[in-house]
Write an enzyme that holds these catalytic residues in place. Sequence first.
Site: not given
Ligand SMILES: *Cc1c(COP(=O)(O)O)cnc(C)c1O
Length: 471
Positions: A188, A283, A311
Amino acid sequence: MATPIAGVGLSWPSKSSRRPFSNPSRSSRSSVKMAVSVEEKKKNFSIQKSEEAFDAAKELMPGGVNSPVRAFKSVGGQPIVIDSVKGSHMWDIDGNEYVDYVGSWGPAIIGHADDEVLAALAETMKKGTSFGAPCLLENVLAEMVISAVPSIEMVRFVNSGTEACMGVLRLARAFTRREKIIKFEGCYHGHADPFLVKAGSGVATLGLPDSPGVPRGATYNTLTSPFNDISTVENLFSTHKGEIAGVILEPVVGNSGFIPPKPEFLNALHSITRENGALLIFDEVMTGFRLSYGGAQEYFGMTPDLTTLGKIIGGGLPVGAYGGRREIMEMVAPAGPMYQAGTLSGNPLAMTAGIQTLKRLKEPGTYEYLSKITSELVQGIVDSGKRAGHAICGGYIGGMFGFFFTEGPVYNFGDAKKCDTAKFARFYWGMLEEGVYFAPSQFEAGFTSLAHSADDIQHTIAAAEKVFRKI
Ligand SMILES: *Cc1c(COP(=O)(O)O)cnc(C)c1O
């Protein structure tokens, strides 16, 4: 540091090599005692107020939530509605107390509502909540991020992980003057159109293969491969020679459950991107400051070209970031021509929470402690599951973990989907009644924090022992 694990079938340190717990964060903030005993809680377990609040919410907001993963679609029933959080614990509006392994989906790595973070926020707030102009706090957090994360020489702050991934994709395309991108099934990267292809938990949990509303043109340049499968990546590079801008991945997957990379997989991605003039993009919105202070890239000793963060670096406030080599980052406006902006980006409150969180994480012993308790937790859960006769496997790195109701090993989303989600749902509700809050889906990673105490871990394992016998 925890031994890196190969796949999800693990070998654990022998019992005798395990040291007793010692929490590097000061003991006063390390744990919040359970207010009631497990027996008392069980007898009183009621979520009536949560159910009423959620019924009302469903009339006000689509599905009753502002982010789909919060709904209990894959475990049945309704989500519990939270009143407050502190340390490793959460309280719902019916007064039930839980040991929390979601941690606001990652940010709460030093514990919820940390006293020092709250005090720093109160100080910053006296000066205002948003300037829309440069502030010194941005320099401070930028320096901390640059010195921590090996690949980052310059950084741009944004407001979410989604924004960070949108920015990094545009930048990779601008820098390489190519349009195609490779992503992996079950990874994701936020909810921007080009990434909503085989995008893991939120989408998987809801059974939506792709989302309506995403035009075909938006995903036309998105190529996908199973995770840990280098031959598919090789094929994509030979079929689309000279067209691939970059490869983006969660270096340890957390958005289809916890799935670590095979070591040769990361090495192969590094070589193949080099050979083809494409960029390697980690990511690390979830893994950054989670697996180790320098994230997955420090943990695995591999430097990507570009990195996204989120995060943890916001310490519970909305922040994202992307960064990388100076020559690439200087393409970003106003230094360069690639446009990307944000009214609230670099917000002083968000910078403050991030700075305080990273300061604590930088103290000696923090990641050793996270590894220690997370190892104990996962080993305890997997062992007691096996003793009760269940097919179960699990793994962890640093303060990130997961377990699947399947024999394993789990190397990709396809393997993960073989797990028994109905059994997970029974386990989930059993654990909730015992005062343990996991993410409400089999396809999510779990998180520990510096505030999780030995008591929390023991309580969780004892609860799991009980629930495994019943399901
Ligand atoms: C949570 C997450 C996102 C998206 O972050 P948001 O702050 O929810 O938009 C993107 N990449 C990874 C790997 C994530 O865990």
